[in-house]
Design an enzyme around this catalytic site. Structure first.
Site, PDB file in Angstrom:
ATOM      1  N   HIS A 198     -24.630   6.352  36.779  1.00 38.13           N
ATOM      2  CA  HIS A 198     -24.784   6.772  35.759  1.00 38.13           C
ATOM      3  C   HIS A 198     -24.856   8.653  35.705  1.00 38.13           C
ATOM      4  CE1 HIS A 198     -28.656   8.661  34.113  1.00 38.13           C
ATOM      5  NE2 HIS A 198     -28.567   9.631  35.573  1.00 38.13           N
ATOM      6  N   HIS A 209     -30.430   4.550  22.316  1.00 36.01           N
ATOM      7  CA  HIS A 209     -30.090   5.620  23.275  1.00 36.01           C
ATOM      8  C   HIS A 209     -28.753   6.354  23.188  1.00 36.01           C
ATOM      9  CE1 HIS A 209     -30.968   7.998  26.973  1.00 36.01           C
ATOM     10  NE2 HIS A 209     -30.130   7.130  28.099  1.00 36.01           N
ATOM     11  N   PHE A 210     -28.291   6.012  23.443  1.00 38.49           N
ATOM     12  CA  PHE A 210     -26.627   6.702  23.953  1.00 38.49           C
ATOM     13  C   PHE A 210     -25.807   7.483  23.304  1.00 38.49           C
ATOM     14  CE2 PHE A 210     -24.928   2.505  24.902  1.00 38.49           C
ATOM     15  CZ  PHE A 210     -23.414   2.461  22.989  1.00 38.49           C
ATOM     16  N   HIS A 211     -25.983   7.209  21.750  1.00 37.37           N
ATOM     17  CA  HIS A 211     -25.637   7.946  20.722  1.00 37.37           C
ATOM     18  C   HIS A 211     -26.234   8.916  20.224  1.00 37.37           C
ATOM     19  CE1 HIS A 211     -23.395   4.262  20.297  1.00 37.37           C
ATOM     20  NE2 HIS A 211     -22.842   4.881  19.440  1.00 37.37           N
ATOM     21  N   ARG A 265     -27.722  -5.814  22.549  1.00 39.50           N
ATOM     22  CA  ARG A 265     -26.408  -5.019  22.333  1.00 39.50           C
ATOM     23  C   ARG A 265     -25.637  -5.668  22.698  1.00 39.50           C
ATOM     24  NH1 ARG A 265     -25.934  -1.711  27.169  1.00 39.50           N
ATOM     25  NH2 ARG A 265     -24.075  -0.757  26.100  1.00 39.50           N
ATOM     26  N   ARG A 266     -24.220  -5.304  22.097  1.00 40.55           N
ATOM     27  CA  ARG A 266     -22.517  -6.021  21.875  1.00 40.55           C
ATOM     28  C   ARG A 266     -22.007  -7.446  21.805  1.00 40.55           C
ATOM     29  NH1 ARG A 266     -21.985  -3.957  28.308  1.00 40.55           N
ATOM     30  NH2 ARG A 266     -20.672  -1.938  27.848  1.00 40.55           N
ATOM     31  N   TYR A 326     -24.223  12.809  33.359  1.00 42.38           N
ATOM     32  CA  TYR A 326     -24.893  13.999  33.103  1.00 42.38           C
ATOM     33  C   TYR A 326     -23.425  15.059  33.330  1.00 42.38           C
ATOM     34  CZ  TYR A 326     -29.416  12.565  34.778  1.00 42.38           C
ATOM     35  OH  TYR A 326     -30.736  11.592  34.247  1.00 42.38           O
TER      36      TYR A 326
HETATM   37 FE1  HAS Z   1     -28.943   6.819  29.736  1.00 38.74          FE
HETATM   38  C1  HAS Z   1     -28.671   4.114  29.423  1.00 38.74           C
HETATM   39  C2  HAS Z   1     -31.839   7.257  31.420  1.00 38.74           C
HETATM   40  C3  HAS Z   1     -30.395  10.999  30.306  1.00 38.74           C
HETATM   41  C4  HAS Z   1     -26.440   8.601  28.581  1.00 38.74           C
HETATM   42  N1  HAS Z   1     -27.592   6.511  28.615  1.00 38.74           N
HETATM   43  C5  HAS Z   1     -27.456   5.008  29.564  1.00 38.74           C
HETATM   44  C6  HAS Z   1     -26.014   4.746  28.938  1.00 38.74           C
HETATM   45  C7  HAS Z   1     -25.165   5.857  28.296  1.00 38.74           C
HETATM   46  C8  HAS Z   1     -26.214   6.564  28.434  1.00 38.74           C
HETATM   47  C9  HAS Z   1     -24.289   5.614  27.782  1.00 38.74           C
HETATM   48  O1  HAS Z   1     -33.118   4.588  32.802  1.00 38.74           O
HETATM   49  C10 HAS Z   1     -25.823   3.019  28.475  1.00 38.74           C
HETATM   50  C11 HAS Z   1     -25.383   2.755  29.481  1.00 38.74           C
HETATM   51  C12 HAS Z   1     -24.626   0.904  29.345  1.00 38.74           C
HETATM   52  O2  HAS Z   1     -23.637   1.048  28.446  1.00 38.74           O
HETATM   53  O3  HAS Z   1     -25.293   0.018  29.633  1.00 38.74           O
HETATM   54  N2  HAS Z   1     -31.115   8.497  30.530  1.00 38.74           N
HETATM   55  C13 HAS Z   1     -32.223   7.869  31.066  1.00 38.74           C
HETATM   56  C14 HAS Z   1     -32.620   9.118  31.571  1.00 38.74           C
HETATM   57  C15 HAS Z   1     -32.389  10.102  31.215  1.00 38.74           C
HETATM   58  C16 HAS Z   1     -31.021  10.428  30.407  1.00 38.74           C
HETATM   59  C17 HAS Z   1     -33.990   9.177  31.960  1.00 38.74           C
HETATM   60  N3  HAS Z   1     -28.879   9.218  28.895  1.00 38.74           N
HETATM   61  C18 HAS Z   1     -28.680  10.921  29.702  1.00 38.74           C
HETATM   62  C19 HAS Z   1     -27.936  11.871  29.199  1.00 38.74           C
HETATM   63  C20 HAS Z   1     -27.058  10.255  28.705  1.00 38.74           C
HETATM   64  C21 HAS Z   1     -27.049   9.293  28.691  1.00 38.74           C
HETATM   65  C22 HAS Z   1     -27.980  13.064  29.135  1.00 38.74           C
HETATM   66  C23 HAS Z   1     -25.602  11.197  28.213  1.00 38.74           C
HETATM   67  C24 HAS Z   1     -24.523  12.153  27.500  1.00 38.74           C
HETATM   68  N4  HAS Z   1     -30.221   5.559  30.555  1.00 38.74           N
HETATM   69  C25 HAS Z   1     -31.321   5.530  31.269  1.00 38.74           C
HETATM   70  C26 HAS Z   1     -31.647   4.435  31.118  1.00 38.74           C
HETATM   71  C27 HAS Z   1     -30.549   3.801  31.674  1.00 38.74           C
HETATM   72  C28 HAS Z   1     -29.391   4.373  30.343  1.00 38.74           C
HETATM   73  C29 HAS Z   1     -32.279   3.960  32.264  1.00 38.74           C
HETATM   74  C30 HAS Z   1     -30.493   2.217  31.341  1.00 38.74           C
HETATM   75  C31 HAS Z   1     -31.169   1.215  29.825  1.00 38.74           C
HETATM   76  C32 HAS Z   1     -30.398  -0.724  30.019  1.00 38.74           C
HETATM   77  O4  HAS Z   1     -31.429  -0.546  30.512  1.00 38.74           O
HETATM   78  O5  HAS Z   1     -29.601  -0.489  30.344  1.00 38.74           O
HETATM   79  C33 HAS Z   1     -32.914  11.523  31.456  1.00 38.74           C
HETATM   80  O6  HAS Z   1     -31.794  12.081  31.527  1.00 38.74           O
HETATM   81  C34 HAS Z   1     -32.806  12.247  30.202  1.00 38.74           C
HETATM   82  C35 HAS Z   1     -33.598  13.881  30.738  1.00 38.74           C
HETATM   83  C36 HAS Z   1     -33.916  14.744  29.506  1.00 38.74           C
HETATM   84  C37 HAS Z   1     -34.738  14.807  28.892  1.00 38.74           C
HETATM   85  C38 HAS Z   1     -34.772  15.791  27.144  1.00 38.74           C
HETATM   86  C39 HAS Z   1     -34.327  17.311  27.321  1.00 38.74           C
HETATM   87  C40 HAS Z   1     -34.146  18.288  26.356  1.00 38.74           C
HETATM   88  C41 HAS Z   1     -33.270  19.120  25.943  1.00 38.74           C
HETATM   89  C42 HAS Z   1     -33.332  18.977  24.661  1.00 38.74           C
HETATM   90  C43 HAS Z   1     -34.631  21.058  24.132  1.00 38.74           C
HETATM   91  C44 HAS Z   1     -34.547  21.201  22.710  1.00 38.74           C
HETATM   92  C45 HAS Z   1     -34.548  21.928  22.318  1.00 38.74           C
HETATM   93  C46 HAS Z   1     -34.375  22.547  20.980  1.00 38.74           C
HETATM   94  C47 HAS Z   1     -35.108  23.549  23.146  1.00 38.74           C
HETATM   95  C48 HAS Z   1     -36.514  15.213  29.170  1.00 38.74           C
HETATM   96  C49 HAS Z   1     -32.646  19.569  26.675  1.00 38.74           C
HETATM   97  C50 HAS Z   1     -35.502  23.320  20.230  1.00 38.74           C
HETATM   98  C51 HAS Z   1     -34.910  23.343  19.069  1.00 38.74           C
HETATM   99  C52 HAS Z   1     -35.288  24.934  18.700  1.00 38.74           C
HETATM  100  C53 HAS Z   1     -34.882  24.990  16.911  1.00 38.74           C
HETATM  101  C54 HAS Z   1     -36.375  25.015  18.815  1.00 38.74           C
HETATM  102 CU   CU1 Z   2     -28.179   6.145  34.039  1.00 37.54          CU
END
Ligand code: HAS
Ligand code: CU1
Length: 576
Positions: free
Chosen positions: A241, A392-394, A455-456, A245
């Protein structure tokens, strides 16, 4: 909408340079890291359309050309995942987070040691590549036992991770040296973020190091008769996990420190950025059980504790969303933008260094929201192990991280080499097509996942009626189309990248393409004595590093201890 030239950077910082010969050598090393990263990405992404076609119902793996190159869908998927998610990220980040803090602190580091780390990482990659290419490590990028691969793969992977820890050690040591030489000074922001990220990675990597060194290598060499799959999987997700980050925080560094400059605006609050990174240092790791809700023999209490900590770790990302959005608004209003949303059109959307990062962030709004769904124990059973997860992860690692790094290359390579971006238009086209391709891919895959497509799986080859009767035509078509858009995008990007790399040096990179530092509306100040409470509380990173370690031991110790006490060893399998 405007693409007017951007203001010059903070000249005070750009002007004071360390020894020119040292700088040139540091730049060469960084270039090696970055180019190796993109070479891995090149091979990795070319396999991507094959997976997209599979989820579009077209099985290309059985065509004669592919049969000659790849033994199976699973070998293709293993190469795709390992090269893109593990190799590309690690090499890029190691170069990026070695170069930036060294420059920001204005220190010299031992370049022999730094080269040794690079060579070791590359040796690890080459060693692991042999069994991967020979179909001796077709284990997917999570390499869960009891699926067993060649020991050479695990040894190569261990060497790669060990090399990243050497880079971490070198950066942290350089910062400690700087602190000793500058008592009472506030660590410059980019160095602060880099050091916090490396500290987080050292705590995070302990699980994987334990798994590979004490379980997988001895087992694959036949020194022990079996392996406990659940224990290994738990150690894997300890790291697995937090590694997400480790992939995204280097992009955050760019969003906080450089994006406001590209947009013509300012960082909103430096103290807030420091708080964000400290929250990531403390809480990125003790959350990994959200990948294991479906696993037996781990108590529900621990799963729930990790679930709540997962929701907490979304907070620093939300802080980032609001404060970077405020930076962008600041920039747009400075460019004449008006109205509640009218200012958005005044951002420099035609500049690929800008649009890459912002489109990466837009994708991360959706990706992050999906992450919160994944983390909720109530929703997880609906999406776990379905096509939703690659969806999600793409748009997290595949876009938030990768597209930011692609856009970074458009200024970093000129900065490192004195070469020029050959075509702003083509670079821009590659950025926009990547964003559109990934969003369409995510739509198709999330949708298929909700309908229950696993998946997979080589779903395109199945003859089971259950798939034919599923209402997946539209999302499957979207997925297939996205693969083609992404292929075009990748060809454009690598054309621009290699034309740039192979062109001739035209100018002094420090003068024409300096590091694009942004100014801050609320800065942290230079001395701790005059700094705000938030700056003083976040500055003692060594102590906070200790707290992070303690938190992980508290949140994982009892879980791992019980699994160890009840270990059930089973023999390995080779499924390929
Ligand atoms: Fe995830 C599975 C939960 C973030 C990557 N995640 C994965 C897997 C990958 C991955 C690779 O709880 C697959 C693993 C596998 O092969 O089995 N993930 C989360 C949560 C977050 C999260 C709670 N994941 C990421 C990030 C990744 C990533 C970052 C890669 C870089 N994820 C999970 C969970 C699984 C999971 C479960 C397991 C699922 C399962 O069942 O197997 C959080 O950190 C997300 C928080 C982010 C936000 C968004 C903030 C937005 C921002 C942009 C703002 C945009 C602006 C633009 C300001 C709340 C910062 C404005 C534009 C204008 C024009 C004004
Ligand atoms: Cu995770």
């Amino acid at each position: 909408m405007t693409t007017a030239p951007l203001p010059l950077p903070d000249s005070a910082r750009a002007a004071s340079l360390p020894d020119a010969a040292f700088l040139a050598r540091l730049k060469t090393l960084t270039q090696y890291y970055v180019v190796t990263a993109f070479l891995a990405l090149l091979v990795g992404v070319l396999i991507g359309p094959l997976q997209a076609l599979n989820y579009g119902g077209v099985n290309v793996y059985d065509t004669p050309i592919l049969r000659a190159l790849l033994k199976s869908y699973y070998q293709g998927l293993s190469l795709h995942g390992v090269l893109n998610a593990l190799v590309f990220t690690q090499f890029f980040i190691s170069g990026w987070l070695l170069y930036l803090p060294t420059r920001d602190l204005k220190v010299t580091i031992n370049l022999r040691f730094a080269w040794l780390s690079y060579l070791m990482m590359t040796a690890g990659l080459l060693i692991a590549a042999v069994p991967l290419l020979l179909n001796q490590a077709t284990l997917l990028y999570t390499f869960y036992p009891p699926m067993q691969g060649s020991p050479v793969f695990y040894i190569g992977a261990a060497i790669m991770v060990a090399a990243s820890l050497l880079v971490a050690g070198q950066v942290i040591a350089a910062w400690v040296g700087w602190k000793r030489a500058h008592p009472g000074r506030v660590t410059p922001l980019v160095a602060f973020m880099s050091v916090a990220t490396w500290m987080m990675w050292t705590v995070a990597s302990l699980g994987l190091v334990g798994e590979v060194v004490f379980v997988l290598i001895p087992w694959s060499l036949g020194w022990v008769g079996g392996v406990d799959p659940l224990l290994s999987k738990t150690l894997f997700w300890w790291t697995g996990h937090a590694i997400v980050y480790f992939w995204v925080l280097p992009a955050y560094i760019s969003w906080y420190a450089f994006l406001p400059h590209h947009a013509g605006g300012r960082i909103v609050s430096e103290p807030l950025v420091r708080l964000t990174f400290v929250l990531f240092l403390l809480n990125s790791t003790p959350v990994g059980l959200h990948h294991q809700y479906a696993d037996p023999n781990i108590s529900t209490t621990w799963k729930f504790i990790h679930m709540f900590l997962t929701f907490l770790i979304a907070v620093p990302s939300l802080l980032t969303a609001f404060s970077v959005a405020a930076s962008l608004e600041d920039a747009a209003r400075a460019r004449g933008g008006r109205g509640l949303v009218g200012w958005i059109g005044h951002l420099p959307w035609g500049q690929p260094v800008f649009s890459a990062s912002v489109l990466a962030m837009v994708s991360f709004i959706v990706g992050g929201a999906g992450g919160i769904v994944n983390a909720s124990a109530a929703f997880a059973p609906v999406v776990h192990n379905t096509a939703w997860i690659p969806g999600h992860f793409h748009i997290t690692v595949g876009t938030a991280t990768t597209l930011t790094f692609m856009g970074t290359a458009f200024w970093l390579i000129p900065h490192l080499t004195g070469k020029r971006l050959p075509s702003v238009r083509l670079a821009s086209a590659s950025v926009w097509t990547w964003f559109i391709g990934m969003m369409v891919f995510a739509l198709g895959m999330h949708w298929q996942g909700l309908l229950g497509v696993p998946r997979r799986a080589l779903v395109s080859a199945t003859t089971q009626d259950v798939y034919r009767e599923m209402p997946i035509r539209v999302p499957a078509l979207l997925t297939a189309i996205s693969g083609m858009i992404l292929l075009v995008s990748a060809l454009l990007f690598f054309y621009v990248l290699f034309r740039m790399l192979l062109s001739r040096r035209v100018d002094d990179s420090e003068a024409t393409t300096p590091i694009p530092y942004s100014e801050a509306i609320s800065s942290a100040g230079e001395t701790l004595a005059g700094a705000s409470a938030l700056v003083r509380l976040t500055e003692p990173l060594l102590a906070l590093w200790g707290v992070a370690l303690l938190l992980v031991l508290l949140m994982y110790g009892p879980v791992v201890a019980r699994l160890l006490a009840e270990a059930q060893l089973v023999p390995g399998w080779r499924l390929y």
